[in-house]
Design a protein around this motif. Structure first.
Motif, mmCIF file in Angstrom:
data_model
loop_
_atom_site.group_PDB
_atom_site.id
_atom_site.type_symbol
_atom_site.label_atom_id
_atom_site.label_comp_id
_atom_site.label_asym_id
_atom_site.label_seq_id
_atom_site.Cartn_x
_atom_site.Cartn_y
_atom_site.Cartn_z
ATOM 1 N N THR A 93 38.650 34.125 31.403
ATOM 2 C CA THR A 93 39.521 34.682 32.431
ATOM 3 C C THR A 93 38.949 34.311 33.793
ATOM 4 N N ALA A 94 39.798 34.344 34.795
ATOM 5 C CA ALA A 94 39.365 33.967 36.137
ATOM 6 C C ALA A 94 39.732 35.066 37.121
ATOM 7 N N SER A 95 38.948 35.152 38.193
ATOM 8 C CA SER A 95 39.247 36.098 39.261
ATOM 9 C C SER A 95 38.905 35.471 40.607
ATOM 10 N N VAL A 96 39.624 35.922 41.621
ATOM 11 C CA VAL A 96 39.409 35.440 42.979
ATOM 12 C C VAL A 96 39.313 36.654 43.893
ATOM 13 N N LEU A 133 46.009 34.663 48.622
ATOM 14 C CA LEU A 133 45.070 35.264 47.678
ATOM 15 C C LEU A 133 45.763 35.716 46.386
ATOM 16 N N GLU A 134 46.936 36.332 46.486
ATOM 17 C CA GLU A 134 47.604 36.793 45.269
ATOM 18 C C GLU A 134 48.239 35.654 44.481
ATOM 19 N N GLU A 135 48.416 34.488 45.100
ATOM 20 C CA GLU A 135 48.953 33.319 44.404
ATOM 21 C C GLU A 135 47.861 32.526 43.681
ATOM 22 N N ALA A 136 46.613 32.764 44.029
ATOM 23 C CA ALA A 136 45.498 31.960 43.525
ATOM 24 C C ALA A 136 45.331 31.977 42.005
ATOM 25 N N PRO A 137 45.502 33.105 41.315
ATOM 26 C CA PRO A 137 45.243 33.108 39.871
ATOM 27 C C PRO A 137 46.047 32.076 39.068
ATOM 28 N N LEU A 176 30.695 32.347 35.473
ATOM 29 C CA LEU A 176 30.481 31.075 36.154
ATOM 30 C C LEU A 176 31.130 31.192 37.528
ATOM 31 N N GLN A 177 30.380 30.886 38.573
ATOM 32 C CA GLN A 177 30.904 31.044 39.926
ATOM 33 C C GLN A 177 30.947 29.715 40.654
ATOM 34 N N ASP A 178 32.074 29.464 41.299
ATOM 35 C CA ASP A 178 32.253 28.287 42.145
ATOM 36 C C ASP A 178 32.670 28.792 43.516
ATOM 37 N N ASN A 179 31.824 28.592 44.512
ATOM 38 C CA ASN A 179 32.075 29.113 45.852
ATOM 39 C C ASN A 179 33.064 28.281 46.651
ATOM 40 N N SER A 180 33.353 27.084 46.173
ATOM 41 C CA SER A 180 34.316 26.222 46.859
ATOM 42 C C SER A 180 35.096 25.439 45.799
ATOM 43 N N PHE A 181 35.910 26.151 45.034
ATOM 44 C CA PHE A 181 36.643 25.540 43.932
ATOM 45 C C PHE A 181 37.687 24.563 44.485
ATOM 46 N N CYS A 219 35.806 31.426 43.365
ATOM 47 C CA CYS A 219 36.372 32.038 42.171
ATOM 48 C C CYS A 219 35.274 32.218 41.133
ATOM 49 N N LYS A 220 35.572 33.095 40.182
ATOM 50 C CA LYS A 220 34.656 33.350 39.075
ATOM 51 C C LYS A 220 35.425 33.206 37.777
ATOM 52 N N PHE A 221 34.766 32.593 36.798
ATOM 53 C CA PHE A 221 35.321 32.462 35.465
ATOM 54 C C PHE A 221 34.442 33.283 34.528
ATOM 55 N N GLN A 222 35.045 34.226 33.823
ATOM 56 C CA GLN A 222 34.301 35.032 32.864
ATOM 57 C C GLN A 222 34.568 34.482 31.475
ATOM 58 N N VAL A 223 33.495 34.090 30.809
ATOM 59 C CA VAL A 223 33.565 33.523 29.465
ATOM 60 C C VAL A 223 32.993 34.560 28.497
ATOM 61 N N VAL A 224 33.820 34.984 27.552
ATOM 62 C CA VAL A 224 33.368 35.919 26.530
ATOM 63 C C VAL A 224 33.377 35.180 25.204
#
Length: 159
Positions: A141-144, A113-117, A95-100, A150-155
């Motif tokens: 899980t989330a990644s930036v 950037l490293e504080e974002a998670p 799931l991608q949100d371009n302006s979270f 940001c992107k959220f990976q749902v497994v």
């Protein structure tokens, strides 16, 4: 509008409090803080799911549930729809949100950037809790890569 500002402030304060320097570092530190934020988000996600109309809870397929999260739930929580949903049709969804909204205030520089998670842990729990109440066990899980996207990976956990 006021609701969004209050939520952003509350979220920021939760993260700041959990990441405050701890005089007793033996209690688990940052991993514990992430778990606490995810747990809070999980419970909020369950509460949101419990407030859904009963006909909403009768999805036939996982993809329909994820589409619901990207559209309706995201609007209820953040005032906008998710920008993208991708799947490998094997139980993994991105799931991608371009302006979270929770990352927009820090999008002015790369130094954040490293504080974002840590600002995404609550939302990972929120998604996981919402899926749980809809009958789907998952890990999120989330990644930036670039702020405020940001992107959220749902497994999906197969039973």
């Amino acid at each position: 509008m006021a609701d969004a500002v209050l939520f952003e402030f509350l979220h920021t304060e939760m993260v700041a409090e959990l990441w405050a320097p701890d005089p007793d570092p033996g209690l688990g530190g940052q991993k514990m803080s992430l778990s606490v934020l995810e747990g809070m988000g999980f419970r909020v996600g369950q509460a949101l799911g419990e407030r859904l109309p009963r006909e909403t809870l009768a999805f036939r397929e996982e993809l329909d549930v994820l589409k619901f999260l990207c559209k309706d739930l995201w609007v209820a929580a953040f005032g906008k729809q998710m920008d993208g949903l991708r799947t490998n049709h094997q139980g993994t969804y991105v799931l991608q949100d371009n302006s979270f909204p929770l990352l927009v205030p820090m999008a002015s520089g790369l130094q954040y950037l490293e504080e974002a998670p840590k600002f995404l842990a609550f939302t990972c729990g929120l998604l996981c809790g919402s899926l749980s109440i809809l009958g789907i066990e998952s890990s999120v899980t989330a990644s930036v890569a670039a702020l405020p996207a940001c992107k959220f990976q749902v497994v999906i956990q197969k039973s």
